[in-house]
Design an enzyme around this catalytic site. Structure first.
Site, mmCIF file in Angstrom:
data_model
loop_
_atom_site.group_PDB
_atom_site.id
_atom_site.type_symbol
_atom_site.label_atom_id
_atom_site.label_comp_id
_atom_site.label_asym_id
_atom_site.label_seq_id
_atom_site.Cartn_x
_atom_site.Cartn_y
_atom_site.Cartn_z
ATOM 1 N N GLY A 25 -1.908 -6.535 -0.087
ATOM 2 C CA GLY A 25 -2.248 -7.932 0.189
ATOM 3 C C GLY A 25 -2.549 -8.240 1.638
ATOM 4 O O GLY A 25 -3.492 -8.979 1.942
ATOM 5 N N HIS A 26 -1.796 -7.655 2.561
ATOM 6 C CA HIS A 26 -1.873 -8.154 3.937
ATOM 7 C C HIS A 26 -3.089 -7.660 4.714
ATOM 8 O O HIS A 26 -3.251 -7.990 5.888
ATOM 9 C CB HIS A 26 -0.578 -7.876 4.705
ATOM 10 C CG HIS A 26 -0.315 -6.441 5.037
ATOM 11 N ND1 HIS A 26 -0.186 -6.012 6.341
ATOM 12 C CD2 HIS A 26 -0.131 -5.363 4.262
ATOM 13 C CE1 HIS A 26 0.066 -4.708 6.331
ATOM 14 N NE2 HIS A 26 0.099 -4.292 5.087
ATOM 15 N N CYS A 72 2.997 5.601 16.293
ATOM 16 C CA CYS A 72 3.898 6.390 17.136
ATOM 17 C C CYS A 72 4.937 7.034 16.227
ATOM 18 O O CYS A 72 5.268 6.503 15.182
ATOM 19 C CB CYS A 72 4.668 5.496 18.087
ATOM 20 S SG CYS A 72 3.655 4.653 19.283
ATOM 21 N N GLN A 125 -7.963 -0.156 2.884
ATOM 22 C CA GLN A 125 -8.879 -0.704 3.893
ATOM 23 C C GLN A 125 -10.209 -1.131 3.284
ATOM 24 O O GLN A 125 -10.998 -1.807 3.949
ATOM 25 C CB GLN A 125 -9.143 0.331 5.000
ATOM 26 C CG GLN A 125 -7.939 0.658 5.847
ATOM 27 C CD GLN A 125 -7.494 -0.506 6.738
ATOM 28 O OE1 GLN A 125 -8.237 -1.446 6.985
ATOM 29 N NE2 GLN A 125 -6.258 -0.429 7.204
ATOM 30 N N GLY A 162 0.803 -1.221 0.000
ATOM 31 C CA GLY A 162 0.000 0.000 0.000
ATOM 32 C C GLY A 162 0.838 1.274 0.000
ATOM 33 O O GLY A 162 0.555 2.220 -0.748
ATOM 34 N N THR A 163 1.852 1.313 0.835
ATOM 35 C CA THR A 163 2.668 2.525 0.930
ATOM 36 C C THR A 163 3.342 2.820 -0.405
ATOM 37 O O THR A 163 3.367 3.968 -0.869
ATOM 38 C CB THR A 163 3.734 2.361 2.038
ATOM 39 O OG1 THR A 163 3.059 2.056 3.256
ATOM 40 C CG2 THR A 163 4.571 3.608 2.205
ATOM 41 N N ASN A 199 -8.657 4.334 7.783
ATOM 42 C CA ASN A 199 -8.128 3.187 8.517
ATOM 43 C C ASN A 199 -8.279 3.303 10.026
ATOM 44 O O ASN A 199 -8.194 2.305 10.729
ATOM 45 C CB ASN A 199 -6.647 2.988 8.181
ATOM 46 C CG ASN A 199 -5.851 4.258 8.272
ATOM 47 O OD1 ASN A 199 -6.110 5.218 7.557
ATOM 48 N ND2 ASN A 199 -4.891 4.293 9.177
#
Ligand SMILES: Cc1ncc(COP(=O)(O)O)c(C=O)c1O
Length: 397
Positions: free
Chosen positions: A208-209, A335, A187, A69-70, A159
């Site tokens: 995918g994940h 974070c 998402q 995605g990134t 998300n």
């Protein structure tokens, strides 16, 4: 027992996808190689691409396989910006919603700050109290000077709080001015119906994940004929848009998982929604002053996400205390260098830092059960009490 309620961060690989990946992993052959093994790997990649395209309402040639995605978000934002700038240097503005994932926000701001590059002017568009883009703000921004807009990027679903965005209106507005729209659908795919052709989008990111494939593979669906400047240069794979050897095994798993997620969507999402409602009732019974965030109407949010803020408690403290009792969830926001930051999404929704501090995101998925809800119901009350006492002690020390 452990209740894994962080499916929006990572959902278990579908057993059929794991089998498919494993079967491919033990074969040799680079999909770019010309010998028989290479051609066999190429066939696996192309068949997987066809399956993914069919599941997403796209043409096979529109699916660019990426590392997730990134990467897809970076490729869309930078690649579209550079291409549009190349065509017309007046196109300097990048319009994004203020609740985008950092995969979109950070490349957009990088384009705005990169000293050697063409300076983008990034505008973060406001959302309402439920996290939904204010379409009037987009309209105003587009109409102010349409010729200067390089692209618009608005996610399909958020998300953190799960709010679905008014994409049809976004696409319609942008189309009036010939401005391409990218959407981060990481998402959304497998959770709500996603049809690329019907959406009118120029580009769409997925990974995918989050849907039962492995981590580190995903894609950018790119409308046929769209100019895009690559981020990665090298062997010219994926039509020159994304160089690098294609991971045939991961692509196979992605295809199996995407097909399964999309074909079981209707029944799975109904089940998820029912379980989510049970979880919401259990959370509010245990912590009556918790506030449910995101879209109030069920049809305006993802079925599997429950986001709450707990007054007087720190999200991180809640997360660790819940984890110690077997409940795994998230605060929803990342974070920075190990230091919890108030979520930019909650801030954009108008929450104060104090209200945003007690954020918890429970996200359900394929393996979630009523037993998970029961465990939350059992442990949440005492956990919140403990976190509040700890917070008070810290404040008093
Ligand atoms: C909306 C959204 N976009 C992008 C990403 C990043 O995807 P990946 O982990 O595949 O890089 C995530 C992951 O949390 C996400 O939720």
């Amino acid at each position: 027992m452990t209740a894994y309620l962080d499916h929006a961060a990572d959902t278990p690989v579908l057993p059929a996808a794991a089998e498919a990946v494993l079967a491919e992993l033990t074969r040799s052959g680079n999909a770019s190689a010309l010998h028989s093994s290479g051609r066999a790997a190429r066939r696996v990649v192309e068949e997987s691409r066809e399956e993914v395209a069919a599941a997403l309402g796209a043409r096979p040639g529109e699916v660019v396989l990426t590392g997730g995605g990134t990467e897809s978000d970076n490729l869309a934002v930078k690649g579209l910006f550079w291409a549009r700038q190349g065509e017309d240097p007046r196109r300097t503005r990048v319009l994004v919603s203020s609740v985008e994932h950092h995969g979109v926000l950070d490349p957009a701001h990088w384009l705005g700050q990169h000293p050697a590059g063409l300076r983008a002017q990034v505008e973060e568009l406001p959302v309402d109290g439920e996290g939904r883009l204010r379409v009037d703000a987009l309209r105003e921004s587009l109409e102010r000077d349409p010729a200067s807009v390089a692209l618009v990027s608005v996610m399909w679903a958020n998300n953190e709080v799960g709010t679905l965005q008014p994409l049809a209106e976004v696409v319609e507005l942008a189309a009036r001015h010939g401005v391409p729209v990218h959407s981060d659908a990481v998402q959304a795919v497998g959770q709500v119906p996603v049809d690329f052709a019907a959406s009118g989008l120029t580009a769409l990111s997925f990974t995918g994940h989050k849907l039962g494939g492995t981590t580190g593979v995903g894609g950018l669906v790119l409308r046929r004929g769209t100019s895009l400047v690559p981020v990665l240069h090298g062997g010219g794979q994926e039509g020159g848009v994304r160089s690098g050897s294609v991971d045939a095994a991961a692509a196979r798993g992605l295809a199996v998982a995407t097909t399964a997620a999309v074909s079981t969507l209707a029944e799975r999402s109904a089940g998820l929604r029912a379980l989510r409602d049970q979880l919401e009732a259990a959370v509010l019974a245990a912590v009556p002053d918790a506030v449910v965030r995101g879209a109030s109407r069920a049809e305006d949010r993802l079925p599997g996400i429950l986001h709450v803020t707990v007054p007087g408690a720190e999200g991180d403290a809640l997360l660790y205390l819940l984890d110690a009792r077997g409940v795994e969830c998230s605060t929803g926001s990342a974070c920075t260098a190990g230091v919890p930051q108030p979520s930019h999404v909650l801030r954009a929704m108008g929450l104060s830092d104090a209200d945003a501090a007690g954020a918890l995101r429970f996200s359900l998925g394929r393996t979630s059960t009523a037993a998970d809800v029961a465990l939350v119901a059992e442990v949440l009350g005492p956990v919140v009490e403990r976190a509040r006492t700890a917070g008070l002690a810290l404040a008093g020390s």
